[in-house]
Design a protein around this motif. Structure first.
Motif, short mmCIF file in Angstrom:
data_model
loop_
_atom_site.label_atom_id
_atom_site.label_comp_id
_atom_site.label_asym_id
_atom_site.label_seq_id
_atom_site.Cartn_x
_atom_site.Cartn_y
_atom_site.Cartn_z
N VAL A 13 -5.01 -4.93 -24.00
CA VAL A 13 -5.06 -4.66 -22.50
C VAL A 13 -6.23 -3.55 -22.20
N ASP A 14 -6.84 -4.04 -20.93
CA ASP A 14 -7.67 -3.18 -20.41
C ASP A 14 -7.11 -1.96 -19.73
N LEU A 15 -7.45 -0.66 -20.42
CA LEU A 15 -6.66 0.65 -20.17
C LEU A 15 -7.39 1.26 -19.06
N GLY A 16 -8.29 0.74 -18.17
CA GLY A 16 -8.92 1.69 -17.34
C GLY A 16 -8.31 2.20 -16.22
N TRP A 17 -6.81 1.40 -15.72
CA TRP A 17 -6.14 1.88 -14.83
C TRP A 17 -5.07 2.91 -15.34
N ILE A 18 -4.88 3.31 -16.43
CA ILE A 18 -3.92 4.29 -16.76
C ILE A 18 -3.65 5.52 -16.17
N ARG A 19 -4.65 6.47 -16.06
CA ARG A 19 -4.43 7.73 -15.14
C ARG A 19 -4.17 7.31 -13.73
N VAL A 20 -4.37 6.14 -12.98
CA VAL A 20 -4.13 5.89 -11.75
C VAL A 20 -2.55 5.68 -11.56
N PHE A 21 -2.19 4.77 -12.73
CA PHE A 21 -0.72 4.41 -12.88
C PHE A 21 0.19 5.66 -12.91
N GLN A 34 -6.82 4.62 -0.63
CA GLN A 34 -5.65 3.99 -1.17
C GLN A 34 -5.84 2.42 -1.67
N PRO A 35 -6.72 2.00 -0.93
CA PRO A 35 -7.01 0.48 -1.46
C PRO A 35 -7.68 0.58 -3.04
N ALA A 36 -8.34 1.42 -3.30
CA ALA A 36 -8.73 1.59 -4.64
C ALA A 36 -7.64 1.76 -5.69
N VAL A 45 -3.17 -0.43 -9.51
CA VAL A 45 -2.09 -0.89 -9.81
C VAL A 45 -1.76 -2.43 -9.95
N ARG A 46 -2.62 -3.19 -9.24
CA ARG A 46 -2.57 -4.58 -9.31
C ARG A 46 -2.91 -5.24 -10.60
N ARG A 47 -4.16 -4.47 -11.13
CA ARG A 47 -4.73 -4.66 -12.40
C ARG A 47 -3.67 -4.43 -13.41
N ALA A 48 -2.99 -3.34 -13.46
CA ALA A 48 -1.88 -3.20 -14.30
C ALA A 48 -0.80 -4.19 -14.36
N GLU A 49 -0.68 -4.43 -13.18
CA GLU A 49 0.59 -5.49 -13.20
C GLU A 49 0.12 -6.96 -13.61
N GLU A 50 -0.97 -7.35 -13.28
CA GLU A 50 -1.52 -8.48 -14.06
C GLU A 50 -1.78 -8.45 -15.38
N GLU A 51 -1.97 -7.25 -16.06
CA GLU A 51 -2.25 -7.27 -17.39
C GLU A 51 -0.88 -7.52 -17.96
N PHE A 52 0.52 -7.04 -17.50
CA PHE A 52 1.61 -7.24 -18.27
C PHE A 52 2.40 -8.19 -17.53
N GLY A 53 1.74 -9.07 -16.62
CA GLY A 53 2.46 -10.07 -15.83
C GLY A 53 3.74 -9.87 -15.28
N GLN A 54 3.87 -8.52 -14.75
CA GLN A 54 5.36 -8.39 -13.82
C GLN A 54 5.14 -6.97 -13.14
#
Length: 292
Positions: A4-12, A32-34, A39-48
């Protein structure tokens, strides 16, 4: 399978904690777009879906809540470790709050001893006419004059108020009754011995009219400078003027008088740290050593 690419962790974590994409954007100094993209990247990683959009803000889905429970603790631990590593890489910095008399006559002449023993500690002396104890932060130290009842139970008496009349060796007055008296003024009622209280307590002869005259200063360092210049007799605070007595620049010309429980007290901000403890040990040592 892929890692899993973890670059979105702090944002989530910040989005869930804030309950809003816009609030998280402000906290992280992002648009806000960033935030939405991460968040979309995280959801794509987990598929839900990990967040459920509400009319006002967002909340985690069941999967998002489980993920947040893991990540929030990890982010907090990483931040704590980073802070500790940054502090370990910096010199310890300590502040000492005190008045002009203690800093000029007692602390500055001996501060090199502390620096030689603890070169890893930077010491900042903050001197003022009257120390504001509300300024104390964690790790700070204050050395202030007053009675034990003025301070809390944590205060340590460093130097009791013991006074003795002093003057320059060449000053010509034969006794206190004929001497020019050098006064230290302050807010009334005074919290220290003045000439009136000293002479009354010791039973020395004095003229009330003379007590209202002579030289007056609002800073103790100037009182001692006037005495050194041969301008009259001052009440010398033992501990502050001891080096001047030992060197012969001043001489005692009357009995000593002590005020139990009154003098310079050491206080500290909460919590203390190892550097603060080193400073306190040094201050105690120099005031309790024979001949100090």
């Amino acid at each position: 399978m892929h890692d899993v690419d973890l670059g979105w962790i702090r944002v989530f974590v910040e989005v869930v904690r804030a309950g809003s994409l816009s609030k998280a954007a402000r906290l992280l100094n992002l648009t806000q777009p960033a935030i939405s993209y991460q968040v979309r990247r995280a959801e794509e990683e987990f598929g839900q879906a990990l967040l459920r959009r509400r009319h006002r803000g967002v909340e985690p889905t069941d999967a998002g809540a489980r993920l947040y429970d893991i990540l929030s603790r990890s982010v907090a631990q990483v931040d704590e470790l980073a802070q500790r590593l940054r502090e370990a890489g910096r010199k310890n910095e300590l502040r000492v709050f005190t008045d002009y008399a203690f800093s000029g006559l007692r602390l500055i002449p001996r501060i090199h001893e502390f620096r030689d023993t603890h070169p890893e500690i930077d010491l900042q002396v903050v001197a003022a006419q009257h120390t504001d104890l509300s300024q104390l932060r964690a790790g700070d130290t204050a050395v202030v004059f007053g009675a034990a009842t003025d301070f809390g139970p944590e205060a340590v008496l460093l130097m009791p108020e013991t006074v003795v009349p002093v003057c320059a060796p060449g000053y010509g007055a034969r006794d206190l009754g004929t001497a020019e008296l050098i006064h230290l003024d302050g807010p009334q009622p005074l919290r220290w011995f003045d000439w009136q209280s000293y002479l009354t307590a010791t039973g020395a002869r004095h003229d009330q009219d003379r007590l209202r005259g002579n030289m007056r200063f609002n800073t103790y360092s100037l009182v001692i400078e006037a005495a050194l210049a041969g301008q009259g007799v001052a009440l010398g605070w033992r501990g502050l003027i001891d080096p001047l007595l030992l060197s012969g620049r001043l001489k005692a010309v009357g009995p000593e008088l002590t005020a139990p429980g009154r003098g310079y007290h050491m206080l500290h901000g909460i919590p203390r740290n190892a550097a603060t403890d080193c400073l306190h040990s040094w201050l105690l040592a120099i005031h309790r050593a024979p001949g100090s």
